[in-house]
Design an enzyme around this catalytic site. Structure first.
Site, PDB file in Angstrom:
ATOM      1  N   ARG A   1       1.114  -1.149  -0.166  1.00 17.53           N
ATOM      2  CA  ARG A   1       0.083  -0.070  -0.483  1.00 17.53           C
ATOM      3  C   ARG A   1       0.985   1.281   0.279  1.00 17.53           C
ATOM      4  O   ARG A   1       2.118   0.863   0.394  1.00 17.53           O
ATOM      5  CB  ARG A   1      -1.010  -0.362   1.485  1.00 17.53           C
TER       6      ARG A   1
ATOM      7  N   LYS B   1      -2.558  -1.788   8.045  1.00 20.98           N
ATOM      8  CA  LYS B   1      -3.717  -1.690   8.698  1.00 20.98           C
ATOM      9  C   LYS B   1      -3.823  -1.813  10.016  1.00 20.98           C
ATOM     10  O   LYS B   1      -3.799  -2.950  10.494  1.00 20.98           O
ATOM     11  CB  LYS B   1      -5.271  -1.799   7.217  1.00 20.98           C
TER      12      LYS B   1
ATOM     13  N   HIS C   1      -1.497   2.838  -5.844  1.00 23.22           N
ATOM     14  CA  HIS C   1      -3.212   1.971  -5.932  1.00 23.22           C
ATOM     15  C   HIS C   1      -3.056   0.694  -7.174  1.00 23.22           C
ATOM     16  O   HIS C   1      -3.445  -0.060  -6.594  1.00 23.22           O
ATOM     17  CB  HIS C   1      -4.061   1.997  -5.928  1.00 23.22           C
TER      18      HIS C   1
ATOM     19  N   ARG D   1       0.152  -1.870  -6.688  1.00 27.37           N
ATOM     20  CA  ARG D   1      -0.327  -2.626  -6.453  1.00 27.37           C
ATOM     21  C   ARG D   1      -1.688  -3.488  -6.477  1.00 27.37           C
ATOM     22  O   ARG D   1      -1.893  -5.270  -6.571  1.00 27.37           O
ATOM     23  CB  ARG D   1      -1.523  -1.828  -4.616  1.00 27.37           C
TER      24      ARG D   1
ATOM     25  N   HIS E   1      -4.415  -8.365   3.551  1.00 29.68           N
ATOM     26  CA  HIS E   1      -6.153  -8.635   3.880  1.00 29.68           C
ATOM     27  C   HIS E   1      -6.634  -9.399   4.955  1.00 29.68           C
ATOM     28  O   HIS E   1      -6.132 -10.657   4.947  1.00 29.68           O
ATOM     29  CB  HIS E   1      -6.690  -9.079   2.790  1.00 29.68           C
TER      30      HIS E   1
ATOM     31  N   TYR F   1     -10.488  -9.503  -6.983  1.00 29.14           N
ATOM     32  CA  TYR F   1      -9.074  -9.830  -7.948  1.00 29.14           C
ATOM     33  C   TYR F   1      -9.532 -11.447  -9.163  1.00 29.14           C
ATOM     34  O   TYR F   1      -9.096 -11.000 -10.110  1.00 29.14           O
ATOM     35  CB  TYR F   1      -8.140  -9.683  -7.724  1.00 29.14           C
TER      36      TYR F   1
END
Length: 323
Positions: free
Chosen positions: A158, A182, A251, A254, A277, A286
């Site tokens: 990210r 995150k 983005h 990625r 994730h 995806y």
């Protein structure tokens, strides 16, 4: 309904609990500054809405008021994604009030956000990636930029993860990165090949931009940690210089990593781990990117997918269905 009065001061009974909530988010949950700012903007709008309508206490906000907040946002022209963010911020705040026993239940729990169209990530194909990354200039800033792009595409980082990398987080010898994602979650990400080569190239010239002690891996020409905006700007400029047809942003690199890894490996769980994730469903988006590619794989691999003359009964022989 009372008209909104822009200069009407919000009562402290609304703002004080919010200030405590922001402090809680910062100290207990470790939310990023970006998420914190987004929540604060949304909740400030909600406070304005409630103040203009004479609501002075959060305990007076029920599910009907939450639905009115959503409806007003729609009338103001907000897109479904922005309305969802506003409701998410309110939901999180009410969760805090329940946790601290200021509310018995969260009135925003049962209020659904407007449905959003499924927004598939955009990606570059392999040829476009190669075109973008053929940066042959050897000045320190160009070497840095290629290292950033190679690493973002090579490790699926990210933007915030790339910017937050420190020199000590990178082990060139082992070929791995310690990445903080995150929710302040750390993960170890492998990198090799061109990403590894260009990170080493960058480390050789990094000192030319240093002005003093700085732990950041990627620094600006001022010798400080590079900003998110600078990375976005530099990547967009390289997209134009390299004559790539689509707009380049972090983005997209990625997303290209995720798409190409899935197309090559088909290993959804591994790609989930690499991307950081928390939920597999986030990675699954995806798998919808290239239906034609999937259809070709299916047609080539599935024994019942081919409809050829060989599958028809031969002349002179009776089909079993007719016997």
């Amino acid at each position: 309904m009372t008209a909104v009065t822009p200069d009407q001061a919000a009562p402290r009974s609304l703002t004080v609990p919010l200030d405590r909530f922001y402090q809680y988010q910062l100290s207990e949950r470790g939310l990023s500054a970006h998420t914190q700012r987004n929540y604060q903007r949304q909740l400030d709008k909600i406070v304005d809405f409630l103040t203009a309508r004479g609501i002075a206490h959060w305990q007076d906000v029920d599910a009907d008021w939450v639905r009115q907040i959503s409806s007003q946002a729609k009338r103001d022209g907000l897109k479904p994604g922005s309305i969802a963010l506003r409701l998410s911020a309110l939901r999180s705040f009410f969760d805090y009030l329940v946790l601290t026993e200021q509310l018995a239940a969260n009135p925003a729990k049962g209020v659904a956000a407007p449905k959003q169209g499924r927004q598939l990530p955009k990606n570059l194909d392999v040829d476009e990636m190669n075109q973008l990354l053929e940066v042959d200039q050897d000045d320190p800033l160009s070497v840095r930029d290629r290292a950033m792009m190679e690493l973002m595409y090579g490790a699926g980082l990210r933007l915030a993860e790339l910017v937050d990398l420190n020199v000590r987080d990178v082990s060139v010898r082992k070929g791995d990165l310690r990445v903080t994602g995150k929710g302040e979650k750390e993960r170890i990400v492998p990198f090799s090949g061109m990403a590894k080569t260009w990170v080493m190239n960058w480390l050789k010239v990094r000192n030319q931009l240093l002005k003093g002690p700085e732990e950041a891996l990627f620094i600006s020409k001022l010798g400080q940690r590079i900003s998110h905006r600078s990375v976005q700007k530099r990547m967009a400029e390289w997209g134009q210089k390299q004559a790539v047809n689509s707009h380049i942003n972090p983005h997209k690199l990625r997303h290209s990593f995720a798409t190409h890894m899935l197309e090559s490996s088909g290993d959804l769980r591994a790609v989930q781990e690499l991307l950081g994730h928390a939920d597999l469903s986030t990675t699954q988006i995806y798998t919808h990117l290239d239906f034609q590619h999937l259809a070709k794989v299916y047609d080539a691999a599935h024994p019942r997918a081919r409809s050829t003359e060989a599958s028809k009964p031969r002349a002179g022989k009776k089909n079993n269905s007719e016997s």
